[in-house]
Design a protein around this motif. Sequence first.
Motif, PDB file in Angstrom:
ATOM      1  N   ASP A  68      -4.045 -24.509 -40.745  1.00 21.45           N
ATOM      2  CA  ASP A  68      -5.236 -24.292 -40.271  1.00 21.45           C
ATOM      3  C   ASP A  68      -6.134 -25.480 -40.379  1.00 21.45           C
ATOM      4  O   ASP A  68      -6.714 -25.858 -39.519  1.00 21.45           O
ATOM      5  N   ALA A  69      -6.213 -25.964 -41.499  1.00 24.36           N
ATOM      6  CA  ALA A  69      -7.158 -27.099 -41.479  1.00 24.36           C
ATOM      7  C   ALA A  69      -6.842 -28.441 -40.909  1.00 24.36           C
ATOM      8  O   ALA A  69      -7.602 -29.160 -40.094  1.00 24.36           O
ATOM      9  N   LEU A  70      -5.409 -28.514 -40.640  1.00 28.21           N
ATOM     10  CA  LEU A  70      -4.958 -29.564 -39.822  1.00 28.21           C
ATOM     11  C   LEU A  70      -5.440 -29.401 -38.438  1.00 28.21           C
ATOM     12  O   LEU A  70      -5.732 -30.449 -37.523  1.00 28.21           O
ATOM     13  N   ALA A  71      -5.360 -28.285 -37.919  1.00 29.72           N
ATOM     14  CA  ALA A  71      -5.626 -28.062 -36.440  1.00 29.72           C
ATOM     15  C   ALA A  71      -7.187 -28.155 -36.271  1.00 29.72           C
ATOM     16  O   ALA A  71      -7.625 -28.816 -35.108  1.00 29.72           O
ATOM     17  N   ALA A  72      -7.955 -27.862 -37.459  1.00 28.96           N
ATOM     18  CA  ALA A  72      -9.302 -28.117 -37.374  1.00 28.96           C
ATOM     19  C   ALA A  72      -9.673 -29.423 -37.184  1.00 28.96           C
ATOM     20  O   ALA A  72     -10.625 -30.029 -36.328  1.00 28.96           O
ATOM     21  N   ARG A  73      -9.226 -30.331 -37.932  1.00 29.45           N
ATOM     22  CA  ARG A  73      -9.723 -31.711 -38.358  1.00 29.45           C
ATOM     23  C   ARG A  73      -8.963 -32.449 -37.053  1.00 29.45           C
ATOM     24  O   ARG A  73      -9.669 -33.409 -36.611  1.00 29.45           O
ATOM     25  N   GLY A  93      -7.988 -31.246 -33.956  1.00 24.86           N
ATOM     26  CA  GLY A  93      -8.457 -30.689 -32.587  1.00 24.86           C
ATOM     27  C   GLY A  93      -7.114 -30.337 -31.894  1.00 24.86           C
ATOM     28  O   GLY A  93      -7.034 -30.029 -30.689  1.00 24.86           O
ATOM     29  N   GLN A  94      -5.761 -30.487 -32.462  1.00 26.38           N
ATOM     30  CA  GLN A  94      -4.472 -30.146 -31.681  1.00 26.38           C
ATOM     31  C   GLN A  94      -3.948 -28.841 -32.170  1.00 26.38           C
ATOM     32  O   GLN A  94      -4.176 -28.369 -33.381  1.00 26.38           O
ATOM     33  N   GLU A  95      -2.868 -28.579 -31.545  1.00 22.92           N
ATOM     34  CA  GLU A  95      -1.940 -27.428 -32.299  1.00 22.92           C
ATOM     35  C   GLU A  95      -1.229 -27.947 -33.015  1.00 22.92           C
ATOM     36  O   GLU A  95      -0.649 -29.096 -33.245  1.00 22.92           O
ATOM     37  N   VAL A 149      -0.037 -23.023 -34.911  1.00 23.57           N
ATOM     38  CA  VAL A 149      -1.483 -22.701 -35.151  1.00 23.57           C
ATOM     39  C   VAL A 149      -1.992 -23.100 -33.687  1.00 23.57           C
ATOM     40  O   VAL A 149      -1.669 -24.432 -33.452  1.00 23.57           O
ATOM     41  N   PHE A 150      -2.925 -22.499 -32.922  1.00 28.80           N
ATOM     42  CA  PHE A 150      -3.243 -22.838 -31.582  1.00 28.80           C
ATOM     43  C   PHE A 150      -4.232 -23.848 -31.853  1.00 28.80           C
ATOM     44  O   PHE A 150      -4.863 -24.201 -32.953  1.00 28.80           O
ATOM     45  N   SER A 201       0.729 -31.477 -31.774  1.00 23.16           N
ATOM     46  CA  SER A 201       1.086 -32.177 -30.488  1.00 23.16           C
ATOM     47  C   SER A 201      -0.347 -31.885 -29.446  1.00 23.16           C
ATOM     48  O   SER A 201      -0.915 -31.313 -30.128  1.00 23.16           O
ATOM     49  N   GLY A 202      -0.300 -32.829 -28.602  1.00 27.92           N
ATOM     50  CA  GLY A 202      -1.399 -32.791 -27.687  1.00 27.92           C
ATOM     51  C   GLY A 202      -1.070 -33.745 -26.594  1.00 27.92           C
ATOM     52  O   GLY A 202      -0.048 -34.490 -26.527  1.00 27.92           O
TER      53      GLY A 202
END
Length: 251
Positions: free
Chosen positions: A89-94, A96-98, A115-116, A216-217
């Motif tokens: 969750d923290a990685l997605a927040a930092r 900005g990617q899934e 995580v979306f 990924s993004g």
Amino acid sequence: MPGLIQSIERSSAVLRLLAADRLRVGEVAEALDLPKSTAHSILRTLEHVGFVEQDPRTARYRLGRGVLDLGSAGLDVNELRARALNWADALAARSGQEVRIGVLRDRQVLVVHHVFRPDDSAQSMDTGRLLPPHATALGKALLAYHPMEARAVATAGFETYTRRTLTDRQDLARHLGETRARGWGLAVEEWRAGEAAIAAPLRTSGGLVVGAIGISGPVETLCDTRRQARPALVEHVTAAARSVSRDLAGT
């Protein structure tokens, strides 16, 4: 015979003893004619890696779950997911990617957690999905440390997804070597056109790779104009992988 390591011989002897009975430190030391301090150190180390457990009521040692894992798929995916939830969750927040967490299963990457992206865009859940290991960053981060699996994937052949998908054994071997050298994997438009991914291995006790975590993004977001991964995003991914690995090794 040259090259034998005494500590491993002693550890294997301890495991054989505990396979037959539950014993205290002193009993192990007596059975193997070892100093009690040496027997205690061996037991503590085996307990740390999960090969033995101590009953807090009787102080007796027995074989642990880690020994059973040797004959199965290894770390339970539910435990891996539970240990990695907060870091994902923290990685997605930092970033900005899934974020995806994956493990190797039958020459494919099984997504055990997804995580979306932290935005309002339409997205679909990938948990439980199987991904191609040769065309994804998660797959490269896993195959780089599992040579037998890498050979099995190469022997089975390569399915093509885009014009950049790896379809040659030597190309795959080169990519896996680069992944090991830098400690993280990169895939740029190898699975989906316009998409890039960065992933790093998750390790448990002794450095064993049991999974991978990655983002990924869009290519232009994850990569620079030379199609190289942006250092800040690499650091986010590898920092998350180190945090999860510390948690896993601590268990």
